[in-house]
Scaffold this motif. Structure first.
Motif, PDB file in Angstrom:
ATOM      1  N   ASP A  55       0.849  -1.194   0.000  1.00 47.31           N
ATOM      2  CA  ASP A  55       0.000   0.000   0.000  1.00 47.31           C
ATOM      3  C   ASP A  55       0.882   1.241   0.000  1.00 47.31           C
ATOM      4  O   ASP A  55       1.162   1.810   1.056  1.00 47.31           O
ATOM      5  CB  ASP A  55      -0.925   0.000   1.210  1.00 47.31           C
ATOM      6  CG  ASP A  55      -1.919   1.152   1.176  1.00 47.31           C
ATOM      7  OD1 ASP A  55      -2.079   1.775   0.110  1.00 47.31           O
ATOM      8  OD2 ASP A  55      -2.542   1.428   2.221  1.00 47.31           O
ATOM      9  N   ARG A  60      -5.311   2.650   2.248  1.00 44.42           N
ATOM     10  CA  ARG A  60      -6.323   1.656   1.933  1.00 44.42           C
ATOM     11  C   ARG A  60      -6.601   0.761   3.141  1.00 44.42           C
ATOM     12  O   ARG A  60      -5.685   0.348   3.830  1.00 44.42           O
ATOM     13  CB  ARG A  60      -5.885   0.759   0.766  1.00 44.42           C
ATOM     14  CG  ARG A  60      -5.827   1.444  -0.575  1.00 44.42           C
ATOM     15  CD  ARG A  60      -5.725   0.415  -1.691  1.00 44.42           C
ATOM     16  NE  ARG A  60      -4.552  -0.447  -1.560  1.00 44.42           N
ATOM     17  CZ  ARG A  60      -4.294  -1.468  -2.369  1.00 44.42           C
ATOM     18  NH1 ARG A  60      -5.127  -1.764  -3.353  1.00 44.42           N
ATOM     19  NH2 ARG A  60      -3.202  -2.199  -2.203  1.00 44.42           N
ATOM     20  N   LEU A  62      -7.348  -2.780   4.249  1.00 47.54           N
ATOM     21  CA  LEU A  62      -7.120  -4.097   3.685  1.00 47.54           C
ATOM     22  C   LEU A  62      -7.800  -5.153   4.542  1.00 47.54           C
ATOM     23  O   LEU A  62      -7.920  -5.006   5.758  1.00 47.54           O
ATOM     24  CB  LEU A  62      -5.613  -4.386   3.611  1.00 47.54           C
ATOM     25  CG  LEU A  62      -4.778  -3.390   2.812  1.00 47.54           C
ATOM     26  CD1 LEU A  62      -3.302  -3.729   2.923  1.00 47.54           C
ATOM     27  CD2 LEU A  62      -5.201  -3.377   1.350  1.00 47.54           C
ATOM     28  N   CYS A  64      -7.513  -8.995   5.811  1.00 45.95           N
ATOM     29  CA  CYS A  64      -6.424  -9.944   6.009  1.00 45.95           C
ATOM     30  C   CYS A  64      -6.927 -11.170   6.776  1.00 45.95           C
ATOM     31  O   CYS A  64      -7.585 -11.028   7.806  1.00 45.95           O
ATOM     32  CB  CYS A  64      -5.283  -9.272   6.779  1.00 45.95           C
ATOM     33  SG  CYS A  64      -4.021 -10.402   7.382  1.00 45.95           S
ATOM     34  N   ILE A  80      -3.930 -11.342   2.056  1.00 43.00           N
ATOM     35  CA  ILE A  80      -4.318  -9.931   2.093  1.00 43.00           C
ATOM     36  C   ILE A  80      -5.006  -9.531   0.792  1.00 43.00           C
ATOM     37  O   ILE A  80      -4.502  -9.807  -0.305  1.00 43.00           O
ATOM     38  CB  ILE A  80      -3.081  -9.041   2.318  1.00 43.00           C
ATOM     39  CG1 ILE A  80      -2.378  -9.434   3.628  1.00 43.00           C
ATOM     40  CG2 ILE A  80      -3.476  -7.560   2.346  1.00 43.00           C
ATOM     41  CD1 ILE A  80      -1.025  -8.760   3.816  1.00 43.00           C
ATOM     42  N   PRO A  82      -7.413  -6.002  -0.857  1.00 40.72           N
ATOM     43  CA  PRO A  82      -8.155  -4.757  -0.629  1.00 40.72           C
ATOM     44  C   PRO A  82      -9.587  -5.114  -0.254  1.00 40.72           C
ATOM     45  O   PRO A  82     -10.169  -6.062  -0.797  1.00 40.72           O
ATOM     46  CB  PRO A  82      -8.096  -4.052  -1.993  1.00 40.72           C
ATOM     47  CG  PRO A  82      -6.873  -4.624  -2.647  1.00 40.72           C
ATOM     48  CD  PRO A  82      -6.796  -6.044  -2.189  1.00 40.72           C
TER      49      PRO A  82
END
Length: 202
Positions: A55, A60, A62, A64, A80, A82
């Motif tokens: 990133d 952002r 994310l 995970c 991971i 987005p």
């Protein structure tokens, strides 16, 4: 960890290539939709470098899926995406007719199952090809900025990043596997790759 040479990185990439191929097959059966995954690209980065890579603008949120593993090399495996991409994956898994705004109650279980499939396929492949055995905890879903996700690492450690592209029916989604290795695990992984190549070349 002493740096891997090009041949060793190629071997590691091929191991993950087999693993993500198995994961794609399992996800296709689960969703009844064709899912492909690209040949993975391997990156060995510092925690700061990994953060910049995943990133660059640090803006952002994310999604995970984190799974702790132990064996001759131990640590945390992270899948991971987005957040907006993760919702698309969940919608495909649960049924395309479901609007995104209704996914919040079931997103965690669905994403954990996706992470479980992908990570377990990778661990099974790594274990089989490197003659290793791993014990894995149940996956845990997290969401946040990359600096928060990677805060388990120390500045002296490297992060193994596996970059993949998932091909869905109407979307190409980029995802990343990140392995945060503990203590002497980085060197143990390196030695396991060396032994693997020795067997292949014998």
């Amino acid at each position: 960890m002493s740096d891997m040479n090009a041949l060793e990185l190629d071997a590691l990439q091929e191991i993950f290539n087999v693993g993500v191929g198995r994961a794609a097959s399992s996800l296709s059966q689960l969703t009844n939709e064709p899912i492909s995954m690209s040949v993975p690209v391997i990156h060995m980065l510092s925690p700061q470098g990994a953060s910049e890579f995943l990133d660059p603008h640090h803006d952002r949120i994310l999604t995970c899926i984190s799974q702790t593993f132990s064996g001759s090399f131990s640590g945390n495996a992270l899948l991971i995406f987005p957040s907006v991409n993760s919702l698309e994956i969940v919608r495909l898994m649960l049924g395309s007719e479901m609007p995104l705004e209704q996914l919040s109650e079931v997103e965690q279980d669905a994403m954990c199952e996706i992470g479980n499939i992908i990570l377990n396929a990778c661990f099974s492949t790594i274990g089989g090809m490197l003659s290793e055995h791993f014990c894995c905890q149940l996956p845990v879903l997290k969401a946040g900025y990359i600096t928060d996700i990677l805060n388990q690492t120390s500045p002296n450690k490297q992060v193994l990043i596996v970059q993949i592209q998932m091909g869905l029916e109407k979307h190409n989604i980029e995802g990343f596997l990140a392995f945060l290795l503990e203590n002497q695990s980085e060197e143990c992984l390196h030695q396991a790759i060396k032994q693997f190549l020795t067997k292949v070349e014998a």
